[in-house]
Design a protein around this motif. Structure first.
Motif, PDB file in Angstrom:
ATOM      1  N   THR A   1       0.811  -1.222   0.000  1.00 54.63           N
ATOM      2  CA  THR A   1       0.000   0.000   0.000  1.00 54.63           C
ATOM      3  C   THR A   1       0.842   1.269   0.000  1.00 54.63           C
ATOM      4  OG1 THR A   1      -0.107   0.037   2.427  1.00 54.63           O
ATOM      5  CG2 THR A   1      -1.803  -1.214   1.267  1.00 54.63           C
ATOM      6  N   VAL A   2       2.143   1.160   0.206  1.00 54.33           N
ATOM      7  CA  VAL A   2       2.992   2.351   0.309  1.00 54.33           C
ATOM      8  C   VAL A   2       3.015   3.155  -0.986  1.00 54.33           C
ATOM      9  CG1 VAL A   2       5.360   3.143   0.748  1.00 54.33           C
ATOM     10  CG2 VAL A   2       4.364   1.325   2.142  1.00 54.33           C
ATOM     11  N   PRO A   3       3.066   2.550  -2.185  1.00 53.47           N
ATOM     12  CA  PRO A   3       3.040   3.373  -3.408  1.00 53.47           C
ATOM     13  C   PRO A   3       1.816   4.269  -3.521  1.00 53.47           C
ATOM     14  CG  PRO A   3       3.747   1.148  -3.934  1.00 53.47           C
ATOM     15  CD  PRO A   3       3.307   1.127  -2.506  1.00 53.47           C
ATOM     16  N   ALA A   4       0.691   3.872  -2.946  1.00 56.04           N
ATOM     17  CA  ALA A   4      -0.503   4.727  -3.013  1.00 56.04           C
ATOM     18  C   ALA A   4      -0.273   6.020  -2.247  1.00 56.04           C
ATOM     19  CB  ALA A   4      -1.711   3.974  -2.444  1.00 56.04           C
ATOM     20  N   TYR A   5       0.349   5.947  -1.080  1.00 57.26           N
ATOM     21  CA  TYR A   5       0.661   7.164  -0.319  1.00 57.26           C
ATOM     22  C   TYR A   5       1.619   8.052  -1.101  1.00 57.26           C
ATOM     23  CZ  TYR A   5      -1.465   5.027   3.824  1.00 57.26           C
ATOM     24  OH  TYR A   5      -2.346   4.466   4.717  1.00 57.26           O
ATOM     25  N   ALA A   6       2.621   7.448  -1.731  1.00 61.30           N
ATOM     26  CA  ALA A   6       3.575   8.241  -2.509  1.00 61.30           C
ATOM     27  C   ALA A   6       2.899   8.918  -3.697  1.00 61.30           C
ATOM     28  CB  ALA A   6       4.724   7.349  -2.983  1.00 61.30           C
ATOM     29  N   LEU A   7       1.977   8.221  -4.353  1.00 58.03           N
ATOM     30  CA  LEU A   7       1.268   8.824  -5.489  1.00 58.03           C
ATOM     31  C   LEU A   7       0.389   9.979  -5.034  1.00 58.03           C
ATOM     32  CD1 LEU A   7       0.339   5.589  -7.434  1.00 58.03           C
ATOM     33  CD2 LEU A   7       1.713   7.482  -8.326  1.00 58.03           C
ATOM     34  N   LEU A   8      -0.318   9.808  -3.935  1.00 56.95           N
ATOM     35  CA  LEU A   8      -1.137  10.904  -3.426  1.00 56.95           C
ATOM     36  C   LEU A   8      -0.285  12.095  -3.018  1.00 56.95           C
ATOM     37  CD1 LEU A   8      -3.776   8.944  -1.305  1.00 56.95           C
ATOM     38  CD2 LEU A   8      -4.197  10.250  -3.389  1.00 56.95           C
ATOM     39  N   ALA A   9       0.870  11.831  -2.422  1.00 57.50           N
ATOM     40  CA  ALA A   9       1.757  12.930  -2.042  1.00 57.50           C
ATOM     41  C   ALA A   9       2.297  13.650  -3.265  1.00 57.50           C
ATOM     42  CB  ALA A   9       2.906  12.398  -1.184  1.00 57.50           C
ATOM     43  N   GLY A  10       2.671  12.914  -4.308  1.00 57.89           N
ATOM     44  CA  GLY A  10       3.158  13.549  -5.531  1.00 57.89           C
ATOM     45  C   GLY A  10       2.085  14.389  -6.207  1.00 57.89           C
ATOM     46  N   ILE A  11       0.846  13.896  -6.234  1.00 57.44           N
ATOM     47  CA  ILE A  11      -0.246  14.668  -6.819  1.00 57.44           C
ATOM     48  C   ILE A  11      -0.518  15.924  -6.001  1.00 57.44           C
ATOM     49  CG2 ILE A  11      -2.719  14.609  -7.284  1.00 57.44           C
ATOM     50  CD1 ILE A  11      -2.399  11.686  -8.060  1.00 57.44           C
ATOM     51  N   ALA A  12      -0.439  15.809  -4.680  1.00 55.58           N
ATOM     52  CA  ALA A  12      -0.666  16.984  -3.829  1.00 55.58           C
ATOM     53  C   ALA A  12       0.398  18.048  -4.060  1.00 55.58           C
ATOM     54  CB  ALA A  12      -0.690  16.567  -2.359  1.00 55.58           C
ATOM     55  N   LEU A  13       1.656  17.640  -4.137  1.00 57.06           N
ATOM     56  CA  LEU A  13       2.731  18.616  -4.348  1.00 57.06           C
ATOM     57  C   LEU A  13       2.640  19.251  -5.724  1.00 57.06           C
ATOM     58  CD1 LEU A  13       5.720  16.674  -2.729  1.00 57.06           C
ATOM     59  CD2 LEU A  13       4.410  18.557  -1.742  1.00 57.06           C
ATOM     60  N   ALA A  14       2.244  18.477  -6.724  1.00 50.48           N
ATOM     61  CA  ALA A  14       2.116  19.045  -8.074  1.00 50.48           C
ATOM     62  C   ALA A  14       0.874  19.910  -8.225  1.00 50.48           C
ATOM     63  CB  ALA A  14       2.090  17.921  -9.106  1.00 50.48           C
ATOM     64  N   SER A  15      -0.099  19.759  -7.331  1.00 52.30           N
ATOM     65  CA  SER A  15      -1.333  20.538  -7.417  1.00 52.30           C
ATOM     66  C   SER A  15      -1.265  21.861  -6.675  1.00 52.30           C
ATOM     67  CB  SER A  15      -2.509  19.716  -6.858  1.00 52.30           C
ATOM     68  OG  SER A  15      -2.674  18.524  -7.595  1.00 52.30           O
ATOM     69  N   LEU A  16      -0.181  22.100  -5.954  1.00 53.63           N
ATOM     70  CA  LEU A  16      -0.067  23.369  -5.246  1.00 53.63           C
ATOM     71  C   LEU A  16       0.007  24.517  -6.240  1.00 53.63           C
ATOM     72  CD1 LEU A  16       2.490  22.415  -2.444  1.00 53.63           C
ATOM     73  CD2 LEU A  16       0.033  22.757  -2.206  1.00 53.63           C
ATOM     74  N   PRO A  17      -0.578  25.675  -5.941  1.00 55.60           N
ATOM     75  CA  PRO A  17      -0.539  26.797  -6.889  1.00 55.60           C
ATOM     76  C   PRO A  17       0.882  27.268  -7.105  1.00 55.60           C
ATOM     77  CG  PRO A  17      -1.426  27.501  -4.766  1.00 55.60           C
ATOM     78  CD  PRO A  17      -1.337  26.006  -4.712  1.00 55.60           C
ATOM     79  N   PRO A  18       1.298  27.445  -8.342  1.00 58.68           N
ATOM     80  CA  PRO A  18       2.676  27.881  -8.603  1.00 58.68           C
ATOM     81  C   PRO A  18       2.889  29.321  -8.174  1.00 58.68           C
ATOM     82  CG  PRO A  18       1.426  27.861 -10.638  1.00 58.68           C
ATOM     83  CD  PRO A  18       0.528  27.274  -9.594  1.00 58.68           C
ATOM     84  N   ARG A  19       4.090  29.634  -7.755  1.00 59.15           N
ATOM     85  CA  ARG A  19       4.468  30.989  -7.355  1.00 59.15           C
ATOM     86  C   ARG A  19       4.951  31.756  -8.566  1.00 59.15           C
ATOM     87  NH1 ARG A  19       8.585  32.496  -2.389  1.00 59.15           N
ATOM     88  NH2 ARG A  19       8.166  34.744  -2.337  1.00 59.15           N
ATOM     89  N   ARG A  20       4.321  32.887  -8.827  1.00 60.62           N
ATOM     90  CA  ARG A  20       4.672  33.654 -10.015  1.00 60.62           C
ATOM     91  C   ARG A  20       6.069  34.233  -9.884  1.00 60.62           C
ATOM     92  NH1 ARG A  20       2.394  38.068 -10.880  1.00 60.62           N
ATOM     93  NH2 ARG A  20       1.569  38.491  -8.798  1.00 60.62           N
ATOM     94  N   ARG A  21       6.811  34.103 -10.972  1.00 58.76           N
ATOM     95  CA  ARG A  21       8.163  34.662 -10.989  1.00 58.76           C
ATOM     96  C   ARG A  21       8.102  36.184 -10.995  1.00 58.76           C
ATOM     97  NH1 ARG A  21      10.809  31.843 -16.064  1.00 58.76           N
ATOM     98  NH2 ARG A  21       8.813  32.562 -16.904  1.00 58.76           N
ATOM     99  N   GLY A  22       8.954  36.795 -10.214  1.00 55.71           N
ATOM    100  CA  GLY A  22       9.030  38.247 -10.153  1.00 55.71           C
ATOM    101  C   GLY A  22       7.982  38.878  -9.280  1.00 55.71           C
ATOM    102  N   ALA A  23       7.211  38.066  -8.522  1.00 55.33           N
ATOM    103  CA  ALA A  23       6.169  38.651  -7.677  1.00 55.33           C
ATOM    104  C   ALA A  23       6.789  39.492  -6.574  1.00 55.33           C
ATOM    105  CB  ALA A  23       5.293  37.542  -7.087  1.00 55.33           C
ATOM    106  N   ARG A  24       7.869  38.978  -5.971  1.00 53.61           N
ATOM    107  CA  ARG A  24       8.508  39.734  -4.896  1.00 53.61           C
ATOM    108  C   ARG A  24       9.171  40.992  -5.433  1.00 53.61           C
ATOM    109  NH1 ARG A  24      12.464  36.472  -1.075  1.00 53.61           N
ATOM    110  NH2 ARG A  24      10.463  35.387  -0.798  1.00 53.61           N
ATOM    111  N   ALA A  25       9.832  40.866  -6.591  1.00 57.36           N
ATOM    112  CA  ALA A  25      10.482  42.053  -7.156  1.00 57.36           C
ATOM    113  C   ALA A  25       9.451  43.092  -7.559  1.00 57.36           C
ATOM    114  CB  ALA A  25      11.340  41.655  -8.364  1.00 57.36           C
ATOM    115  N   GLY A  26       8.300  42.642  -8.111  1.00 58.10           N
ATOM    116  CA  GLY A  26       7.263  43.590  -8.485  1.00 58.10           C
ATOM    117  C   GLY A  26       6.669  44.280  -7.290  1.00 58.10           C
ATOM    118  N   GLY A  27       6.550  43.549  -6.152  1.00 61.90           N
ATOM    119  CA  GLY A  27       6.025  44.179  -4.944  1.00 61.90           C
ATOM    120  C   GLY A  27       6.951  45.259  -4.428  1.00 61.90           C
ATOM    121  N   ARG A  28       8.246  45.008  -4.474  1.00 59.29           N
ATOM    122  CA  ARG A  28       9.196  46.037  -4.034  1.00 59.29           C
ATOM    123  C   ARG A  28       9.132  47.256  -4.931  1.00 59.29           C
ATOM    124  NH1 ARG A  28      14.528  42.267  -2.888  1.00 59.29           N
ATOM    125  NH2 ARG A  28      13.719  41.191  -1.034  1.00 59.29           N
ATOM    126  N   ARG A  29       8.919  47.027  -6.223  1.00 61.93           N
ATOM    127  CA  ARG A  29       8.874  48.149  -7.143  1.00 61.93           C
ATOM    128  C   ARG A  29       7.636  49.003  -6.912  1.00 61.93           C
ATOM    129  NH1 ARG A  29       9.248  47.570 -13.716  1.00 61.93           N
ATOM    130  NH2 ARG A  29       9.274  49.800 -14.191  1.00 61.93           N
TER     131      ARG A  29
END
Length: 423
Positions: free
Chosen positions: A308-336
């Motif tokens: 059953t261990v591969p099922a936990y690994a698959l769910l964890a991989g799907i969860a990590l890939a489903s996280l919203p991506p962080r936009r590049r330059g967001a921090r630099a744009g905020g400082r500007r």
């Protein structure tokens, strides 16, 4: 990823001495074929396929690392299959992350260095699920159902109790429609024939496992340790797997219900039937093994649930890939915007920036947003901008009647020829 998992499992495999279970494997594998059959009639009959394979393997060496190498190779194969199945269920990043999580688990490294059949059972469980996904995707192809039946037969031959993972297959098949159900059940039944034979042999030899006590409900609290190898790793993995279900339940930004394929810039989402199958793969075998222990005979041992261990690994991989991506330059744009000179007179929009697809469409949309912001700074409050398309300047047709055609004078030779020809 499979090579990395194999290397991790092989590293240090010769440092530890053989355990009692590994000594049983070594003792059985050194017997001849007649001795193996005689052993199977009294004890460990359901391990006969694995003992037969190890009998052939030990013909080429007797070292401890060589004896444990098949389990390491099976761990690498399981990691590769986890990556392939994660890519089919969600995306390529999800598959790679799931394979990385699987290879990094201490429990996986332990069974990858253990000369027993549990690493083979985990690899066969992933192979059977991968074969089912291919068959469900194209149910009209009979060859894929034959491959699924062969994968189920291999699953039952590696470890009998790993057949409990087929309960998750019934979930996804029941949610896929009648057409898939009528094709899956015959293939599954045909693949379970070898497992049923080994199960009957093991039931006749249940006196050999009389040391197993009747399990109590507290055994479910020990599942994270079995899954992760340590309690901390197991609880973190279980929480990450639960996150995959929560992220799927939340609506995706910019996604429409009923859309099969996401548009450019949207995150891929795993289907509910297969997420339910992964959850059943992780949770149903412990419950079923607990029920069998109370209804038939005590057989609950946590290592019997390693498939059953591969099922936990698959769910964890799907969860990590489903996280919203962080936009590049967001921090630099905020400082500007906070300290730049352009932020002083520019009003901020009342809505959050929308995720843009990569490529030329993103650049065009960003340019249009910059032009709108520049126009807002020039308009009075409440003004309505009117955008007009700039027309290309018209080209003026040449006036041929304005200037007479230019006539070049003839040379001397040309005048003489004209006199000879006459007017």
């Amino acid at each position: 990823m499979g090579i990395i998992a194999t290397v991790v499992a092989v590293a240090g495999s010769s440092a530890a001495s053989l355990s009692s279970d590994e000594l049983a494997t070594h003792s059985a594998a050194r017997r001849g074929l007649g001795g193996l059959w005689e052993l199977a009639q009294h004890i460990d009959g359901h391990f006969l396929p694995y003992y037969g394979f190890m009998h052939l393997w030990l013909q080429f060496g007797q070292a401890e690392w060589w004896m444990r190498l098949p389990s390491a190779l099976a761990t690498g194969a399981a990691a590769m299959l986890v990556a392939a199945l994660g890519r089919r269920l969600h995306s390529l990043p999800a598959g790679l992350l799931a394979a990385a999580v699987y290879a990094a688990l201490p429990a996986v490294s332990y069974h990858g260095q253990n000369a027993r059949s549990y690493a083979f059972a985990a690899a066969a469980a992933v192979l059977a699920t991968w074969a089912l996904h291919r068959a469900v995707a194209e149910p009209a192809r009979r060859g894929r159902w034959a491959g699924y039946a062969a994968a189920v037969a291999l699953l039952g031959s590696t470890q009998v109790f790993s057949l409990l993972t087929l309960s998750a297959h019934l979930i996804v098949v029941a949610m896929s429609g009648r057409g898939v159900l009528v094709r899956t059940l015959p293939a599954m039944a045909a693949g379970c024939v070898p497992g049923a034979v080994w199960l009957a042999i093991g039931f006749a030899e249940r006196h050999a496992i009389s040391w197993i006590k009747l399990p109590e409900p507290s055994v479910f609290l020990a599942l994270p340790k079995m899954v992760g190898g340590t309690p901390a790793a197991g609880w973190v993995l279980a929480g990450t797997a639960l996150l995959a279900l929560l992220l799927r339940a939340l609506p995706a930004p910019g996604a429409r219900e009923g859309r099969r394929t996401p548009r450019s810039g949207e995150r891929a989402r795993a289907s509910w039937p297969w997420l339910a199958a992964l959850a059943g793969w992780a949770l149903l075998p412990p419950v079923l093994l607990f029920a069998v222990s109370h209804l038939v005979s005590p057989v609950y041992v946590d290592r019997y649930l390693f498939a059953t261990v591969p099922a936990y690994a698959l769910l964890a991989g799907i969860a990590l890939a489903s996280l919203p991506p962080r936009r590049r330059g967001a921090r630099a744009g905020g400082r500007r915007r906070r300290g730049g000179p352009r932020a002083a007179g520019r009003p901020q929009a009342g809505r959050a920036p929308r995720e843009l697809p990569p490529g030329g469409a993103a650049r065009r949309a960003a340019g249009a947003a910059r032009r709108r912001d520049r126009l807002r700074t020039l308009l009075p409050p409440g003004g309505v901008p009117v955008l007009r398309r700039r027309r290309a300047p018209r080209r003026r047709a040449p006036d041929r009647a304005r200037s007479p055609p230019r006539v070049l004078p003839l040379s001397g030779a040309g005048r003489r020829r004209r006199r000879r020809r006459g007017p």
